[in-house]
Write an enzyme that holds these catalytic residues in place. Structure first.
Site, short mmCIF file in Angstrom:
data_model
loop_
_atom_site.label_atom_id
_atom_site.label_comp_id
_atom_site.label_asym_id
_atom_site.label_seq_id
_atom_site.Cartn_x
_atom_site.Cartn_y
_atom_site.Cartn_z
N LYS A 228 0.78 -1.04 -0.13
CA LYS A 228 0.05 0.06 -0.05
C LYS A 228 0.80 1.09 0.09
O LYS A 228 1.80 1.57 0.88
CB LYS A 228 -0.92 -0.09 1.23
CG LYS A 228 -1.95 1.37 1.14
CD LYS A 228 -2.40 1.61 2.41
CE LYS A 228 -3.34 2.76 2.53
NZ LYS A 228 -3.86 3.27 3.77
N GLY B 123 -8.43 9.08 9.99
CA GLY B 123 -8.59 9.10 11.28
C GLY B 123 -9.94 10.10 11.84
O GLY B 123 -10.36 9.94 13.00
N ALA C 201 -9.73 5.66 4.45
CA ALA C 201 -9.77 6.68 5.31
C ALA C 201 -11.22 7.40 5.53
O ALA C 201 -11.76 7.25 4.58
CB ALA C 201 -8.83 7.60 4.97
N GLY C 202 -11.49 7.61 6.76
CA GLY C 202 -12.80 8.42 6.97
C GLY C 202 -13.95 7.65 7.44
O GLY C 202 -14.88 8.23 8.03
N ASN D 125 -9.27 1.43 10.00
CA ASN D 125 -8.25 1.22 11.32
C ASN D 125 -8.99 1.78 12.50
O ASN D 125 -9.36 1.18 13.38
CB ASN D 125 -6.95 1.59 10.90
CG ASN D 125 -6.04 1.34 12.01
OD1 ASN D 125 -4.61 1.66 12.05
ND2 ASN D 125 -6.31 0.64 13.19
N THR D 126 -9.00 3.28 12.38
CA THR D 126 -9.43 3.99 13.68
C THR D 126 -10.89 3.41 14.03
O THR D 126 -11.18 3.40 15.18
CB THR D 126 -9.31 5.43 13.40
OG1 THR D 126 -8.03 5.67 12.81
CG2 THR D 126 -9.52 6.21 14.46
#
EC number: 2.8.1.10
Length: 332
Positions: free
Chosen positions: A175, A236, A262-263, A284-285
């Site tokens: 990635k 995040g 993301a997001g 992830n977050t």
């Protein structure tokens, strides 16, 4: 007594006994089979570590992977997706950062059903060589590791990081992300495309984090990207997909897999990404910072599956006015 050599190891001055690089690695109580070594800016192939002698003034970097996701039964198990010739059942990719410990991380990966996890490449902690490593908890023989370039702000840093990653684990599916600045963590697309071109020529298979821009996505394809990964919102942030129009346009125009990266903040965000026709979602977050990460991991698994089913089913048309479900004729 044999005079020791002055070297720089992971950014710190150090004295080391003469010998091979493998000897140095073992003296640190590290396994040469689990690390990658860069010497004076050049990667030392693992197969040659025992043959390459340390030299006075050598600058070495020793790195490994740190934290930075079963398929569904029935019909969903047959709905696979393929990237760079590799086929997966789960359309959810999860990160390995921000968890309280590796045990929780591994449990969340299992709960999510993910078959791919992103991993960061960081320096080995030579002061505590017995510290647990991600590979002790998430088996790279069972789960595909996707080394990433998190924290890189130039093409050169990203390329160097992935060269070390390939040496450490042998993975060519990677990635790529090259950030523009620290406040927004938005990608620098000029540097990203430049890095993608170099990596593709070196045999890497880059899945690339990018802006939600259909033109930039096509430029990445031309540069050798095997998948494009437009952001839904800043990394995040948990804001969800902010521009469904451009994500849909990227999906419509792409000839490689498209994954929202993301997001994502909650399960409905993941479902939206899949309903737009994306091949998958990376997060992830949203899992790691949930009050109950394992339950959220399960929720994300179900959301991705539900969104994919809804996309395949084809949603109803929208209308300006009401349309009764029951016929009005024959009313009493």
């Amino acid at each position: 007594m044999t005079a020791q050599l002055a070297i720089t190891l992971n950014g710190e001055p150090r004295r080391a006994a003469p010998g091979s690089i493998a000897d140095l690695v073992r003296s640190l109580e590290l396994d040469p089979a689990k690390v990658a070594v860069e010497r004076n800016g050049e990667i030392v192939p693992r197969s040659t570590l025992s043959a390459v002698p340390l030299g006075e003034g050598d600058v070495l970097e020793i790195v490994h992977f740190v934290g930075g996701g079963q398929g569904a039964a029935g019909e969903s198990a047959r709905d696979t997706w393929t990237v760079a010739g590799r086929t997966f059942r789960s359309r959810l990719i999860v990160g390995t950062g921000k968890y309280k410990d590796f045990e929780q991380n591994a449990a969340a990966v299992e709960a999510s059903g993910a078959e791919i996890v992103t991993v960061a490449v960081r320096r080995v902690n030579v002061s505590d060589p017995k510290a647990p490593m991600l590979t002790d908890y998430i088996d790279p023989k069972k789960i595909t590791y996707l080394p990433n370039t998190a924290g890189c702000f130039t093409a050169e840093d990203a390329i160097r990081t992935l060269r070390l990653a390939r040496e450490a684990g042998g993975w060519d599916l990677v990635k790529l992300e090259v950030l523009g600045e620290a406040r927004t963590l938005y990608p620098n697309m000029v540097e990203t495309i430049r890095a993608c071109e170099v990596l593709a020529k070196e045999g890497f298979l880059p899945m690339v984090y990018c802006t939600d821009d259909p033109i930039a996505a096509k430029q990445l394809e031309d540069a050798g990207a095997v998948a494009v990964m437009p952001l839904g919102a800043p990394i995040g942030s948990g804001l969800g997909i902010q521009n469904r129009v451009t994500i849909r346009l990227i999906v419509e125009g792409a000839s490689v897999p498209v994954l929202v990266d993301a997001g994502v903040g909650t399960a409905s965000d993941a479902a939206v990404a899949m309903e737009l026709g994306c091949d998958g979602v990376l997060m992830n977050t949203a899992i790691a910072e949930a009050k109950d990460p394992l339950r959220m991991a399960r929720a994300m698994k179900l959301a991705v599956e539900a969104g994919r089913e809804a996309y395949l089913a084809g949603r109803m048309a929208t209308r300006k006015y009401a349309d009764p479900s029951s016929p009005l004729a024959g009313l009493i």
